[in-house]
Write an enzyme that holds these catalytic residues in place. Structure first.
Site, PDB file in Angstrom:
ATOM      1  N   ASP A 131       0.767  -1.244   0.000  1.00 56.00           N
ATOM      2  CA  ASP A 131       0.000   0.000   0.000  1.00 56.00           C
ATOM      3  C   ASP A 131       0.803   1.303   0.000  1.00 56.00           C
ATOM      4  O   ASP A 131       0.553   2.171  -0.792  1.00 56.00           O
ATOM      5  CB  ASP A 131      -0.966   0.021   1.198  1.00 56.00           C
ATOM      6  CG  ASP A 131      -1.985  -1.109   1.119  1.00 56.00           C
ATOM      7  OD1 ASP A 131      -1.830  -2.008   0.265  1.00 56.00           O
ATOM      8  OD2 ASP A 131      -2.942  -1.108   1.916  1.00 56.00           O
ATOM      9  N   GLU A 188       0.858  -9.453  11.420  1.00 55.68           N
ATOM     10  CA  GLU A 188       0.634  -9.029  10.037  1.00 55.68           C
ATOM     11  C   GLU A 188       1.981  -8.830   9.327  1.00 55.68           C
ATOM     12  O   GLU A 188       2.163  -9.237   8.197  1.00 55.68           O
ATOM     13  CB  GLU A 188      -0.173  -7.718  10.033  1.00 55.68           C
ATOM     14  CG  GLU A 188      -0.553  -7.236   8.643  1.00 55.68           C
ATOM     15  CD  GLU A 188      -1.423  -5.976   8.668  1.00 55.68           C
ATOM     16  OE1 GLU A 188      -1.665  -5.428   9.762  1.00 55.68           O
ATOM     17  OE2 GLU A 188      -1.856  -5.552   7.582  1.00 55.68           O
TER      18      GLU A 188
HETATM   19  C1  GLC Z   1      -3.283  -4.290   3.735  1.00 54.13           C
HETATM   20  C2  GLC Z   1      -2.154  -4.809   2.840  1.00 54.13           C
HETATM   21  C3  GLC Z   1      -2.743  -5.552   1.664  1.00 54.13           C
HETATM   22  C4  GLC Z   1      -3.647  -6.662   2.192  1.00 54.13           C
HETATM   23  C5  GLC Z   1      -4.697  -6.156   3.188  1.00 54.13           C
HETATM   24  C6  GLC Z   1      -5.429  -7.269   3.905  1.00 54.13           C
HETATM   25  O1  GLC Z   1      -4.074  -3.363   3.068  1.00 54.13           O
HETATM   26  O2  GLC Z   1      -1.328  -3.758   2.406  1.00 54.13           O
HETATM   27  O3  GLC Z   1      -1.737  -6.075   0.857  1.00 54.13           O
HETATM   28  O4  GLC Z   1      -4.271  -7.330   1.152  1.00 54.13           O
HETATM   29  O5  GLC Z   1      -4.067  -5.369   4.167  1.00 54.13           O
HETATM   30  O6  GLC Z   1      -4.540  -8.116   4.576  1.00 54.13           O
END
Ligand code: GLC
Length: 425
Positions: free
Chosen positions: A163, A392
């Site tokens: 992101d 995460e």
């Molecule tokens: C965040 C990450 C993305 C992922 C999402 C859900 O937005 O940057 O890559 O898909 O979280 O885990």
């Protein structure tokens, strides 16, 4: 030790399983995310093949008529997430976002098929998904590569899955913020704001969403209308790997047309990727299509391209770059080069390690015969879990867990990595 880890990982998949899709983690991400689901299915396939296919089938049930597969499917209402369905306003029977995410699905269905115990059943499910995945790939080349360069662009940073990478900073600074309706972020209520994107970045994310919404999400217009068009080697690397797996699966299943068209996409893409190689950095870099220049940024996107069938001397050079990086951080692979001034060990995609990216880089390097570094990455991934649990993402220097916890794709990767190394032993 291994057995205990596997059990913990399986438990996380179960806790986040809502029946026919899995949430990344409760609270922070309460819906179905595109590449999360495809990577999750890899882990699920070792526990319950049927459930793994369902994860991907559910995602493709929400494919758009033009072929796009959205990055989020909002199966149920949940006001704990912003931007929700009302902001996207995509007018779908079950609301979805209007942008896409890395095309892992082709790789995932080929892996599920290869490892399936009940081949006849798997062939049936693969045969049903194959044309849908192929349609998505065709959508990419038609809508995100309108001039036929062989590589596709992302038009919103969220499409990359990385992101707020440093890679987007320069191009993103040209995205305006005028006219963005006031909003309340939810991510900072679930996770440490110091680890999350800044407010200025968030306003630009929303400006792009509003602009695309005003064009009624017409994909034949969005690419050219976007002030943000980036060709990301990691994103293209994932797509090209998927394209090559779709070609192989299609020929196994006797779908000759899909196989031939996929091979043509693959050849063109691999040739074009060469234009993104940066000898000084020993990796690929992004290309900013609007500014017509390469982005001189040493991020993990250019290493992730090793997931694709790139030439062997390029895989060897990426292995060297990773060996160098291992001297500057305790846990491979940092999402941004630790020696670069923009490196930020704890902020979202600007330094931290993500297990899914580790898995894809290691997988590509195993295939390319770069076994030592690939094994080192796998081992670093497992060390992180043992020290810091199923987070995460992680600080590559200290190993500290960051972002959400009880994270689905992290658990799925642990199951996948442990099973793959068992199979290789
Ligand atoms: C965040 C990450 C993305 C992922 C999402 C859900 O937005 O940057 O890559 O898909 O979280 O885990």
């Amino acid at each position: 030790m291994t057995e205990a880890l596997l059990q913990k990982a399986a438990h996380i998949l179960q806790v986040n399983d809502l029946g026919n899709y899995t949430v990344p983690t409760h609270g922070l991400y309460p819906f179905q995310w595109n590449w999360d689901s495809c990577l999750t299915a890899l882990g699920q396939s070792h526990l319950n093949e049927d459930r793994a296919w369902t994860e991907i089938e559910t995602l493709f049930d929400h494919q758009w008529d033009d072929g796009m597969v959205p990055h989020i499917v909002f199966h149920k209402e949940d006001d704990g997430y912003f931007p929700g369905p009302g902001v996207w306003a995509t007018n779908r029977p079950v609301p979805t976002s209007g942008i896409t995410q890395p095309a892992v699905a082709g790789f995932a269905i080929k892996s599920l098929y290869d490892r399936s115990k009940d081949k006849a059943k798997a062939a049936e499910r693969a045969r049903a998904l194959l044309p849908k995945v192929f349609k998505w790939h065709e959508w990419f080349y038609a809508n995100r590569d309108p001039k036929g360069s062989g590589l596709v662009a992302i038009i919103h940073p969220w499409e990359s899955g990385r992101d707020n990478s440093v890679d987007w900073d320069d191009a993103f600074s040209r995205v305006p913020t005028e006219g963005v309706a006031p909003f309340v972020r939810r991510d900072t209520q679930h996770a440490d704001p110091a680890h999350r994107p800044t407010q200025a970045q968030y306003e630009r994310y929303i400006w792009l969403v509003q602009t695309f919404r005003n064009l009624n999400w017409d994909n034949s217009k969005l690419h050219d209308a976007s002030p943000f068009q980036i060709v990301d080697p990691g994103f293209n690397g994932i797509l090209l790997r998927a394209v090559s797996e779709v070609a192989a699966l299609a020929s196994e299943l006797g779908e000759t047309k899909i196989a031939q068209a996929s091979l043509a996409q693959l050849d063109r893409g691999i040739d074009a990727l060469e234009g993104l190689w940066n000898d000084k950095l020993g990796q690929y870099t992004c290309y900013d299509r609007v500014a017509d220049r390469l982005v001189d940024s040493p991020s993990i996107g250019g290493l992730l391209a090793a997931f694709a069938p790139i030439p062997s001397h390029r895989a060897a050079a990426i292995a060297d770059t990773l060996n160098k990086q291992s001297q500057n951080c305790n846990f491979l692979v940092a999402s941004h080069d630790p020696l670069d001034p923009n490196f930020d060990a704890k902020r979202y995609w600007r330094g931290p390690v993500w297990l899914i990216v580790n898995y894809m880089i290691a997988n590509g390097l195993h295939v390319a015969g770069q076994t030592d570094i690939a094994t080192r990455i796998d081992n670093d991934s497992l060390r992180l879990i043992e020290t810091s649990g199923f987070a995460e993402y992680y600080d590559p220097i200290t190993g500290e867990p960051c972002g959400g916890d009880q994270f689905t794709w992290t658990a799925a990767m642990v199951i996948e990595i442990l099973n793959m190394s068992k199979a290789a032993a």
